[in-house]
Design an enzyme around this catalytic site. Structure first.
Site, short mmCIF file in Angstrom:
data_model
loop_
_atom_site.label_atom_id
_atom_site.label_comp_id
_atom_site.label_asym_id
_atom_site.label_seq_id
_atom_site.Cartn_x
_atom_site.Cartn_y
_atom_site.Cartn_z
N GLN A 103 0.87 -1.28 0.08
CA GLN A 103 0.10 0.15 0.15
C GLN A 103 0.79 1.37 0.06
OE1 GLN A 103 -2.68 0.94 3.33
NE2 GLN A 103 -4.25 0.57 1.84
N LEU B 83 4.32 10.84 6.41
CA LEU B 83 2.93 10.71 5.74
C LEU B 83 2.14 12.09 6.13
CD1 LEU B 83 0.54 7.54 5.63
CD2 LEU B 83 -0.26 9.82 6.75
N GLU C 231 -4.57 12.63 3.84
CA GLU C 231 -5.43 13.13 2.65
C GLU C 231 -6.28 14.60 3.31
OE1 GLU C 231 -6.23 9.60 3.06
OE2 GLU C 231 -5.70 9.29 0.55
N HIS D 33 3.52 2.20 2.67
CA HIS D 33 2.93 2.30 3.92
C HIS D 33 2.64 0.98 4.62
CE1 HIS D 33 0.77 4.33 7.11
NE2 HIS D 33 -0.44 3.95 6.78
C1 LIG Z 1 2.42 5.73 10.43
C2 LIG Z 1 1.51 4.60 10.67
C3 LIG Z 1 0.22 4.86 11.20
C4 LIG Z 1 -0.48 3.40 11.19
N1 LIG Z 1 -1.76 3.76 11.73
C5 LIG Z 1 -2.62 2.53 11.89
C6 LIG Z 1 -3.85 2.78 12.49
O1 LIG Z 1 -4.33 3.77 12.85
N2 LIG Z 1 -4.78 1.91 12.36
C7 LIG Z 1 -4.32 0.58 12.08
O2 LIG Z 1 -5.09 -0.54 12.34
N3 LIG Z 1 -3.10 0.16 11.51
C8 LIG Z 1 -2.15 1.29 11.60
N4 LIG Z 1 -1.08 1.21 11.07
C9 LIG Z 1 -0.35 -0.22 10.68
C10 LIG Z 1 -0.32 -0.84 12.15
O3 LIG Z 1 0.53 0.14 13.04
C11 LIG Z 1 0.91 -2.04 11.83
O4 LIG Z 1 0.52 -3.08 10.66
C12 LIG Z 1 0.82 -3.10 12.90
O5 LIG Z 1 1.26 -2.33 14.13
C13 LIG Z 1 2.04 -4.12 12.92
O6 LIG Z 1 2.07 -4.84 14.36
P1 LIG Z 1 2.93 -6.14 14.31
O7 LIG Z 1 2.81 -6.51 16.04
O8 LIG Z 1 2.76 -7.07 13.13
O9 LIG Z 1 4.53 -5.55 14.21
P2 LIG Z 1 5.61 -4.31 14.76
O10 LIG Z 1 4.81 -3.56 15.71
O11 LIG Z 1 6.10 -3.71 13.53
O12 LIG Z 1 6.44 -5.07 15.54
C14 LIG Z 1 7.53 -5.83 15.07
C15 LIG Z 1 8.28 -6.59 16.06
O13 LIG Z 1 9.39 -7.36 15.58
C16 LIG Z 1 10.65 -7.16 16.33
N5 LIG Z 1 11.56 -7.83 15.25
C17 LIG Z 1 11.57 -7.83 14.03
N6 LIG Z 1 12.58 -8.31 13.44
C18 LIG Z 1 13.14 -8.91 14.29
C19 LIG Z 1 14.37 -9.74 14.65
N7 LIG Z 1 15.19 -10.11 13.51
N8 LIG Z 1 14.58 -10.24 15.57
C20 LIG Z 1 14.15 -9.91 16.83
N9 LIG Z 1 13.06 -8.89 16.54
C21 LIG Z 1 12.56 -8.56 15.47
C22 LIG Z 1 10.69 -5.94 16.71
O14 LIG Z 1 11.62 -5.50 17.50
C23 LIG Z 1 9.14 -5.46 17.07
O15 LIG Z 1 9.20 -5.66 18.22
C24 LIG Z 1 0.14 2.15 10.84
C25 LIG Z 1 1.15 2.15 10.25
C26 LIG Z 1 2.10 3.44 10.14
C27 LIG Z 1 3.16 3.14 9.46
#
Ligand SMILES: Cc1cc2nc3c(=O)[nH]c(=O)nc-3n(C[C@H](O)[C@H](O)[C@H](O)COP(=O)(O)OP(=O)(O)OC[C@H]3O[C@@H](n4cnc5c(N)ncnc54)[C@H](O)[C@@H]3O)c2cc1C
Lengths: 585, 80
Positions: free
Chosen positions: A238, A250, A253, A351
């Site tokens: 996206q 970002l 909009e 994104h």
């Molecule tokens: C600016 C922005 C705004 C957003 N706003 C929204 C919103 O309002 N609503 C919504 O639903 N979504 C939103 N999103 C999307 C959403 O935030 C993410 O998709 C979501 O938080 C991802 O969560 P996760 O737990 O999958 O991974 P993350 O929160 O990215 O966590 C990944 C984890 O993996 C660990 N890790 C990675 N690689 C390794 C490695 N090799 N060894 C050890 N640890 C590792 C990192 O340290 C971290 O702890 C937004 C995204 C962005 C960029």
């Protein structure tokens, strides 16, 4: 090598990993969470908008409408069983968060505050729905901190600032844990586990201009690829049309909603040519492609003609600071210009990663077996942005990814808990299972002169932006694939200067780049293969959606490099299927 | 050297805005800090991302004098 044993190893401490960990710890499982940065600095903290659930606190709503919107938003590529499951589970996921201490904003009635987001409707495509639950503008932060505190209380074991290098697997294909490196000491650690959950987040760092934190390098996706697991639907990335040029942050909009518009290097309001009616408020993909086209055809702005301008100054300082205060602060800080006086340089920004490690709705990683149905990979799970369940299909709706990480974090943990009842003992780890991890570590001790990691990373992200960004056709993508393959070869010869043990971040960055290379190859190859336009994947040479041939998920295999496909799960759990229709808003 | 690497890694945050602001500062302004100021910077990095963001984008002024001074330095180092 030092060894520690747990029932479950979770790699990643974002919302997905922490939700799974909490469920497991509360069920008395011995659970370890590894995170390369301190847990509350995970990318989930950046989510501001909120999380979707049909609570009907503001207007009538129900999970079935939410399901319709998600299927349609996915451009019919989402799996309808998983989507039904997620939308039905959403209210409970939100009430659980409340229970864990997330301070949701309130309505006057005392109920949880909800706001309207794009793509939400009532009554299967009717009027706007109001479905996104928010804790002010820091929902992600509130979720991450509450889950972290709850995990501390439940005695989850944290390995903070440990970098997972490679997964462990035996001959029978059973996953047995991972090798991680303590970043502070440089020492490797073998973490043995009966089940492993990948929760490493997305891979926005593939593209030069992106909205993601620097840590989002797709490590879990790359580890899975190298362990022989394909990646699913990686061509669907996206993009948001207005990111700060060269930096990526970002600009909502809202800026165009308030009357801002785009200008090219000739000072022309070019959106009038691409979308005579909607102009600057046309849909995200149309505006993104228009900007990329202007730049490609030499009508960009700046010394390198590599961006366009977002003009707000005609609105007056008053409107800009009243309605767009966040943007004004951000632009002033980073660009030292005031958008109330000077237009902002912008370019489309990457994104969200819709694709990822293929799983079923229990979070089990699944792979196709021969020509037959897919089967779970024993001992391996994936949740969150690194996974592809697939609830977002070809396009994610705002507010659905926080929901995804919570619902499937919990579901995966519940499945693991059942599995652990049968799997009482650790299986032996064959000596050769450690080989790939050890080789990767040793490889970066090599001396001599080679290309720099930073230089190669810059070339990779530029290549991905130019060849696999919003402007895609056969020729551009083919060049892109060749370029990524060549860069990947050059990385094999690269070296780093720092061979110290303690806090050697050069080595971490080198391994992150190896991960980016593998995921880049998956992304550009999947995009090259898909000859249609669907959701976020738009091909200039194949502008239409083609359900006849392409209503199916892509699977990219790394070794040997090849594409494979599998059907979309059109059958929901209890309701009728939503058949593909033209997606209009 | 190792101390700098440790601090650099601590500047890896959950938000791009902070990665850029803190990363630029560690690359440029940090080496001019005296040991006491470096300890102060280390302490600043213990604050949650959301707090750092409001301070570093100039939305909210921190109350502690030492922190204000550091925040101003970091903001000044943000190259356009
Ligand atoms: C600016 C922005 C705004 C957003 N706003 C929204 C919103 O309002 N609503 C919504 O639903 N979504 C939103 N999103 C999307 C959403 O935030 C993410 O998709 C979501 O938080 C991802 O969560 P996760 O737990 O999958 O991974 P993350 O929160 O990215 O966590 C990944 C984890 O993996 C660990 N890790 C990675 N690689 C390794 C490695 N090799 N060894 C050890 N640890 C590792 C990192 O340290 C971290 O702890 C937004 C995204 C962005 C960029």
């Amino acid at each position: 090598m030092e060894k520690r044993s747990f029932d479950t190893l979770i790699i990643g401490a974002g919302g997905g990993g922490l939700r799974a960990a909490l469920q497991l710890a509360q069920a008395e499982a011995r659970v370890a969470v590894v995170s390369k940065v301190f847990p509350t600095r995970s990318h989930t903290v950046a989510a501001q908008g909120g999380v979707n659930a049909a609570l009907a606190n503001v207007l009538p709503d129900n999970w079935h409408w939410h399901m319709f919107d998600t299927v349609k938003g996915s451009d019919y590529l989402g799996d309808q069983d998983a989507i039904e499951y997620m939308c039905r589970a959403a209210p409970r996921a939100v009430y659980e968060l409340e229970h864990f201490g997330v301070p949701f904003s309130r309505l006057d009635t005392g109920k949880i505050y909800q706001r309207a987001f794009g793509g939400q409707s009532r009554d299967f495509g009717g009027d706007q729905a109001v479905r996104t639950c928010a804790a002010a503008d820091r929902t992600g932060h509130a979720i991450l901190h509450s889950l972290y505190q709850q995990n501390i209380r439940a005695r989850t074991h944290f390995f903070d600032e440990y970098f997972a290098i490679e997964l462990l697997q035996n001959q029978a294909g059973y996953f047995l844990g991972a090798v991680a490196m303590n970043i502070a000491s440089g020492e490797p650690l073998l973490i043995e586990a009966k089940t492993t959950i990948l929760a490493t987040g997305g891979v926005g760092q593939l593209f030069r201009t992106n909205t993601n934190a620097l840590v989002n390098t797709g490590d879990g996706m790359a580890m899975a690829l190298r362990a022989g697991i394909p990646l699913q639907d990686m061509e669907f990335f996206q993009f948001h049309p207005t990111g700060v040029a060269g930096k990526g942050m970002l600009i909502t909009e809202g800026a165009r909603g308030e009357g801002g518009y785009l200008l090219n290097g000739d000072g022309e309001r070019f959106m009038e040519r691409y979308a005579p009616n909607a102009k600057d408020l046309a849909s995200r993909d149309v505006v993104s492609r228009a900007i990329a086209t202007e730049v490609r055809e030499g009508r960009g702005v700046g010394a390198n003609r590599d961006h366009v301008l977002l003009k707000l100054d005609h609105l007056g300082a008053d409107i800009v600071s009243k309605r767009l205060p966040g943007i004004r602060d951000m632009v002033r800080t980073f660009l030292h210009i005031d958008p109330a006086d000077t237009p902002i340089p912008v370019y489309p920004t990457a994104h969200y990663t819709m694709g990822g490690i293929p799983t079923d709705r229990h979070g089990q990683v699944v792979v196709p077996v021969q020509q037959g149905a897919e089967e779970p990979v024993p001992g391996l799970y994936a949740v969150g942005e690194c996974a592809c369940v697939s609830v977002h299909g070809a396009n994610r709706l705002g507010g659905n990814s926080l929901l995804d990480i919570l619902v499937f974090g919990r579901a995966a943990a519940n499945h693991v808990i059942e599995h652990l009842k049968q799997q009482r003992y650790h299986q032996p780890i064959p000596a050769d299972a450690l080989e790939p991890a050890l080789q990767r570590l040793a490889r970066w001790n090599r001396q001599g002169k080679g290309e720099s990691i930073a230089g190669l990373r810059a070339q990779l992200t530029k290549t991905m932006e130019d060849h696999c960004g919003v402007f895609r056709n056969e020729e551009v993508l083919q060049e892109g694939q060749n370029a990524v393959l060549a860069l990947r070869e050059r990385l094999r010869e690269a070296t780093i200067d720092d061979h110290s043990q303690v806090f050697n971040t050069a080595r971490i960055e080198a391994m992150e780049l190896e991960n980016l290379m593998d995921v880049a190859l998956a992304t550009v190859s999947s995009a090259l293969a898909r000859r249609e336009s669907r959701g976020a994947h738009s091909r200039i040479d194949y502008p239409e959606r083609d359900d006849q041939q392409w209503l199916r998920h892509s699977l990219f295999n790394l070794d040997p490099m090849k594409m494979d496909y599998k059907p979309v799960r059109m059958q929901p759990l209890t309701v009728d299927s939503f058949p593909p229709k033209k997606r209009t808003y | 050297m190792n101390e700098l690497a440790r601090v650099r890694w601590k500047c890896r945050r959950g938000m791009l805005e902070l990665d850029l602001l803190l990363g630029q500062f560690v690359g440029h302004g940090y080496h001019q800090l005296d040991p006491a100021q470096r300890a102060e910077f280390d302490r600043l990095l213990d604050y949650p991302d959301t707090v750092l963001l409001e301070w570093l984008l100039g939305r909210i002024r921190p109350t502690e004098r030492e922190i204000v001074r550091l925040v101003d330095k970091i903001r000044a180092a943000a190259a356009p």
